[in-house]
Scaffold this motif. Structure first.
Motif, short mmCIF file in Angstrom:
data_model
loop_
_atom_site.label_atom_id
_atom_site.label_comp_id
_atom_site.label_asym_id
_atom_site.label_seq_id
_atom_site.Cartn_x
_atom_site.Cartn_y
_atom_site.Cartn_z
N PHE A 24 0.83 -1.20 0.00
CA PHE A 24 0.00 0.00 0.00
C PHE A 24 0.87 1.25 0.00
O PHE A 24 1.72 1.42 0.87
CB PHE A 24 -0.90 -0.02 1.23
N ILE A 25 0.70 2.10 -0.97
CA ILE A 25 1.34 3.41 -1.15
C ILE A 25 2.82 3.29 -1.47
O ILE A 25 3.31 3.85 -2.45
CB ILE A 25 1.13 4.33 0.07
N GLU A 26 3.60 2.58 -0.64
CA GLU A 26 5.03 2.37 -0.87
C GLU A 26 5.32 0.88 -1.01
O GLU A 26 4.61 0.05 -0.43
CB GLU A 26 5.86 2.96 0.27
N THR A 27 6.39 0.56 -1.73
CA THR A 27 6.74 -0.85 -1.97
C THR A 27 6.92 -1.63 -0.69
O THR A 27 6.50 -2.79 -0.58
CB THR A 27 8.03 -0.93 -2.81
N SER A 28 7.52 -1.01 0.33
CA SER A 28 7.86 -1.74 1.55
C SER A 28 6.74 -1.76 2.58
O SER A 28 6.86 -2.40 3.62
CB SER A 28 9.12 -1.12 2.18
N VAL A 29 5.63 -1.05 2.32
CA VAL A 29 4.55 -0.93 3.30
C VAL A 29 3.45 -1.96 2.99
O VAL A 29 3.00 -2.09 1.86
CB VAL A 29 3.95 0.49 3.30
N VAL A 30 3.04 -2.70 4.01
CA VAL A 30 2.01 -3.73 3.87
C VAL A 30 0.92 -3.49 4.92
O VAL A 30 1.22 -3.21 6.08
CB VAL A 30 2.61 -5.15 4.05
N GLU A 48 5.33 -12.34 9.34
CA GLU A 48 5.90 -12.57 8.01
C GLU A 48 4.84 -12.32 6.94
O GLU A 48 3.66 -12.66 7.11
CB GLU A 48 6.41 -14.00 7.88
N ALA A 49 5.26 -11.74 5.83
CA ALA A 49 4.42 -11.60 4.63
C ALA A 49 4.95 -12.59 3.60
O ALA A 49 6.16 -12.65 3.35
CB ALA A 49 4.47 -10.18 4.09
N ILE A 50 4.06 -13.37 3.00
CA ILE A 50 4.46 -14.44 2.10
C ILE A 50 3.80 -14.23 0.74
O ILE A 50 2.58 -14.04 0.64
CB ILE A 50 4.04 -15.81 2.68
N THR A 51 4.59 -14.24 -0.32
CA THR A 51 4.07 -14.05 -1.66
C THR A 51 3.42 -15.32 -2.17
O THR A 51 3.55 -16.40 -1.58
CB THR A 51 5.20 -13.63 -2.62
N GLU A 52 2.73 -15.20 -3.29
CA GLU A 52 2.03 -16.34 -3.87
C GLU A 52 2.99 -17.48 -4.19
O GLU A 52 2.62 -18.66 -4.08
CB GLU A 52 1.30 -15.90 -5.13
N ASP A 53 4.22 -17.16 -4.56
CA ASP A 53 5.18 -18.22 -4.90
C ASP A 53 6.02 -18.65 -3.69
O ASP A 53 7.00 -19.37 -3.85
CB ASP A 53 6.08 -17.78 -6.05
N GLY A 54 5.64 -18.21 -2.49
CA GLY A 54 6.25 -18.74 -1.28
C GLY A 54 7.41 -17.96 -0.70
O GLY A 54 8.01 -18.40 0.28
N GLY A 58 10.19 -10.80 6.45
CA GLY A 58 9.89 -10.37 7.80
C GLY A 58 9.29 -8.97 7.81
O GLY A 58 9.64 -8.12 6.98
N MET A 59 8.39 -8.72 8.75
CA MET A 59 7.69 -7.45 8.83
C MET A 59 7.87 -6.81 10.21
O MET A 59 7.94 -7.51 11.23
CB MET A 59 6.18 -7.66 8.58
N GLU A 60 7.93 -5.48 10.21
CA GLU A 60 7.95 -4.71 11.44
C GLU A 60 6.65 -3.91 11.54
O GLU A 60 6.15 -3.41 10.54
CB GLU A 60 9.15 -3.75 11.44
N LEU A 61 6.12 -3.79 12.74
CA LEU A 61 4.88 -3.04 12.94
C LEU A 61 5.18 -1.55 13.05
O LEU A 61 5.96 -1.12 13.89
CB LEU A 61 4.17 -3.52 14.21
N ALA A 80 14.32 -6.50 1.43
CA ALA A 80 13.80 -6.13 0.11
C ALA A 80 12.71 -7.08 -0.35
O ALA A 80 12.79 -8.31 -0.14
CB ALA A 80 14.94 -6.11 -0.90
N LEU A 81 11.68 -6.54 -0.98
CA LEU A 81 10.61 -7.34 -1.58
C LEU A 81 10.95 -7.62 -3.04
O LEU A 81 11.74 -6.89 -3.66
CB LEU A 81 9.29 -6.58 -1.50
N PRO A 82 10.36 -8.65 -3.62
CA PRO A 82 10.62 -8.95 -5.04
C PRO A 82 10.24 -7.77 -5.93
O PRO A 82 9.28 -7.05 -5.67
CB PRO A 82 9.71 -10.16 -5.31
N ASP A 83 10.99 -7.58 -7.02
CA ASP A 83 10.76 -6.47 -7.93
C ASP A 83 9.40 -6.55 -8.61
O ASP A 83 8.87 -5.53 -9.07
CB ASP A 83 11.86 -6.42 -9.00
#
Length: 244
Positions: A24-30, A48-54, A58-61, A80-83
């Motif tokens: 949401f809004i920024e690449t690193s924000v979930v 943890e946030a997990i993508t469709e391909d597994g 790790g996430m910080e609040l 870093a999240l996947p491009d």
């Protein structure tokens, strides 16, 4: 449109709790529901946030809604999240009129398969919430609701409308009492009537009711979900210095 939304959606895991979330809004924000990360609040279980391909990240609040209000949490990726990830933006003026065509996504029932659904906004629940005419299930909580025409976020899936839930809760309490009673009988020894071990029989009945309860909770679906408007999440993001 469906693939873009899928590319923005994650499965969120925290201790024994799981749900959905989205960039949401920024690449690193979930963003997800605050109750999805309840184990973090209670005993600091990792998020943890997990993508469709597994792929796991790790996430910080960063912030969350006030207790029992709006039910959202804002997270930031600790690496870093996947491009290939897509980032969703809020809809200007956040219109959630009855009949608006929307798409929502998530990981229903906690399965590892990401699903997208088309729906419409059926009507308001309250000033901050609206009904979604769609197949919302446990595990969808925290997933995005987006305008089908623009791909902009109008809300966050927060609840499944579960008819009969109050009655089922009452039955659950009775089943738990039966199980405790049966365990007490078993601890005092066997009780047989006409060759039947009544203690074991009653315990099996209690366990059977528990299984039925779990099946009903998992599969009951009235085809109605509830979304919370995204504006409160956007306001908290602004307070945190995250702006679109």
């Amino acid at each position: 449109m469906h693939q873009l939304i899928a590319d923005a959606t994650f499965r969120i895991e925290c201790g024994n709790s799981s749900g959905s979330g989205f960039s949401f809004i920024e690449t690193s924000v979930v963003v997800t529901n605050n109750r999805v990360i309840a184990p973090f609040h209670s005993d600091r279980q990792p998020i943890e946030a997990i993508t469709e391909d597994g792929q796991r990240v790790g996430m910080e609040l960063l912030g969350h809604s006030p207790e029992n209000q709006f039910d959202f949490a804002i997270l930031r990726a600790s690496s870093a999240l996947p491009d290939s990830r897509h980032v969703l933006k809020p809809k200007p003026q956040n219109l959630t009129a009855r009949g608006t065509k929307v798409v929502f996504s998530g990981f229903p029932h906690g399965i590892h398969d990401l699903l997208t659904h088309e729906a419409i906004i059926s009507g308001p629940v309250a000033a901050h919430a609206f009904y979604v005419d769609g197949s919302v299930n446990g595990g969808n909580s925290g997933g995005p609701v987006v305008d089908a025409n623009t791909g902009e976020v109008v809300g966050i899936i927060t609840q499944r409308r579960f008819l009969g839930g109050t009655e089922l809760n009452g039955l659950r309490q009775q089943v738990q009492q039966l199980l405790r009673h049966c365990q007490g009988i078993a601890n005092r020894g066997s009780v047989q009537i006409m060759g039947i071990d009544f203690g074991s029989f009653a315990q099996m009945m209690g366990q059977g009711f528990s299984v039925m309860d779990q099946l009903l909770q998992t599969n009951a679906n009235s085809g109605i979900g509830i979304g919370f408007r995204i504006e409160h999440v956007e306001q908290e993001c602004t307070r945190l210095g995250i702006e679109s």
